[in-house]
Motif scaffolding. Sequence first.
Motif, PDB file in Angstrom:
ATOM      1  N   ASN A 110      -6.583   5.177   3.478  1.00  0.00           N
ATOM      2  CA  ASN A 110      -6.631   3.711   3.526  1.00  0.00           C
ATOM      3  C   ASN A 110      -5.233   3.155   3.781  1.00  0.00           C
ATOM      4  O   ASN A 110      -4.332   3.322   2.965  1.00  0.00           O
ATOM      5  CB  ASN A 110      -7.191   3.144   2.219  1.00  0.00           C
ATOM      6  CG  ASN A 110      -7.251   1.629   2.241  1.00  0.00           C
ATOM      7  OD1 ASN A 110      -7.382   1.018   3.295  1.00  0.00           O
ATOM      8  ND2 ASN A 110      -7.150   1.016   1.074  1.00  0.00           N
ATOM      9  N   ASN A 153       0.862  -1.170   0.000  1.00  0.00           N
ATOM     10  CA  ASN A 153       0.000   0.000   0.000  1.00  0.00           C
ATOM     11  C   ASN A 153       0.906   1.229   0.000  1.00  0.00           C
ATOM     12  O   ASN A 153       1.677   1.439   0.926  1.00  0.00           O
ATOM     13  CB  ASN A 153      -0.907   0.005   1.244  1.00  0.00           C
ATOM     14  CG  ASN A 153      -1.841   1.194   1.284  1.00  0.00           C
ATOM     15  OD1 ASN A 153      -1.499   2.293   0.870  1.00  0.00           O
ATOM     16  ND2 ASN A 153      -3.029   0.980   1.813  1.00  0.00           N
ATOM     17  N   LYS A 169      -2.646   3.885  -7.707  1.00  0.00           N
ATOM     18  CA  LYS A 169      -2.941   2.570  -8.288  1.00  0.00           C
ATOM     19  C   LYS A 169      -1.858   2.169  -9.298  1.00  0.00           C
ATOM     20  O   LYS A 169      -1.356   1.045  -9.261  1.00  0.00           O
ATOM     21  CB  LYS A 169      -4.320   2.588  -8.957  1.00  0.00           C
ATOM     22  CG  LYS A 169      -4.726   1.256  -9.540  1.00  0.00           C
ATOM     23  CD  LYS A 169      -6.133   1.315 -10.113  1.00  0.00           C
ATOM     24  CE  LYS A 169      -6.551  -0.048 -10.660  1.00  0.00           C
ATOM     25  NZ  LYS A 169      -7.932  -0.004 -11.178  1.00  0.00           N
ATOM     26  N   ASN A 180     -11.831   4.024  -4.348  1.00  0.00           N
ATOM     27  CA  ASN A 180     -11.856   4.227  -2.895  1.00  0.00           C
ATOM     28  C   ASN A 180     -10.687   3.551  -2.172  1.00  0.00           C
ATOM     29  O   ASN A 180     -10.154   4.077  -1.210  1.00  0.00           O
ATOM     30  CB  ASN A 180     -13.192   3.740  -2.321  1.00  0.00           C
ATOM     31  CG  ASN A 180     -13.394   4.189  -0.888  1.00  0.00           C
ATOM     32  OD1 ASN A 180     -13.157   5.347  -0.556  1.00  0.00           O
ATOM     33  ND2 ASN A 180     -13.819   3.279  -0.045  1.00  0.00           N
ATOM     34  N   GLU A 181     -10.298   2.397  -2.643  1.00  0.00           N
ATOM     35  CA  GLU A 181      -9.190   1.650  -2.038  1.00  0.00           C
ATOM     36  C   GLU A 181      -7.886   2.457  -2.058  1.00  0.00           C
ATOM     37  O   GLU A 181      -7.007   2.254  -1.227  1.00  0.00           O
ATOM     38  CB  GLU A 181      -8.990   0.364  -2.857  1.00  0.00           C
ATOM     39  CG  GLU A 181      -8.664  -0.829  -2.057  1.00  0.00           C
ATOM     40  CD  GLU A 181      -8.568  -2.084  -2.925  1.00  0.00           C
ATOM     41  OE1 GLU A 181      -8.310  -3.127  -2.325  1.00  0.00           O
ATOM     42  OE2 GLU A 181      -8.740  -2.033  -4.153  1.00  0.00           O
ATOM     43  N   ILE A 204      -3.410  -3.627  -0.157  1.00  0.00           N
ATOM     44  CA  ILE A 204      -4.266  -3.628  -1.349  1.00  0.00           C
ATOM     45  C   ILE A 204      -3.881  -4.831  -2.215  1.00  0.00           C
ATOM     46  O   ILE A 204      -2.725  -5.001  -2.562  1.00  0.00           O
ATOM     47  CB  ILE A 204      -4.110  -2.309  -2.152  1.00  0.00           C
ATOM     48  CG1 ILE A 204      -4.567  -1.142  -1.302  1.00  0.00           C
ATOM     49  CG2 ILE A 204      -4.900  -2.383  -3.460  1.00  0.00           C
ATOM     50  CD1 ILE A 204      -4.286   0.224  -1.899  1.00  0.00           C
TER      51      ILE A 204
END
Length: 169
Positions: free
Chosen positions: A161, A46, A93, A155-156, A165
Motif C-alpha cells: 500500500n 506512509n 502502524k 490491510n492499510e 494513510i
Amino acid sequence: QKRWSETLKLTVDDFKIKTSDNTNDAVYSQFMISHSLSGFDFMKRNLNKKIQNLFLGNASWIDTTKVESIDKQIDFQQMQFDLAEIQARKFRKRILIDKRKISKGFDIVNKISNEIMSEFSKIRLELIRETEGGENEEKIAKWKKQITSQLKELNEFRFDNKKKIKLKK
C-alpha cells in the motif's frame, strides 16, 4: 530471503538448509521484521515500504524424511509467516502514530521493534502450543480465521500500500 506476499506462499524450495539428522526439529522457520527508517521519515504519511517482513530461507530447514505431510507443515509455517506479517503491520502502524518522535532520535524505533518482536515470539509460541505443532485441525481453523481477520483489519499497513494513510483519532 522472501518478502511476505498475499499471493506467493512458502514452498518446500524456500527452505534452503537441508537436514536429515535427529538433533534438530523436523521443520524450522526464521523470520525477520526489519526497518530502514531515516531521520526525515517523520514527514511522510506512509511508512509501509520502510518496514519489511522476511522469511529467511538460508536460516530455515525442513527435513522431508521426518515430516508426514509436507504440505500441512508448509501451511503451518506459512501461518507463522502470516503472524509475522500481522506484527509487521502493527509495527508500521505504531511508527506512523509515533513518527514525530523519530525526529528526536531512533530510540522509539528500537523500542517499538523490540516490543513487536517480543510479542511475535509469544504469539508464535502460543500458536505452536495451542495447535500441538500444527496437528490440531480444529485449533488450526480457529487460528487461520483469526489471522485472516487481523490481516484484513490492518490491510492499510500492508507493504504494497503506497497511499497516504490517515490515522483515525
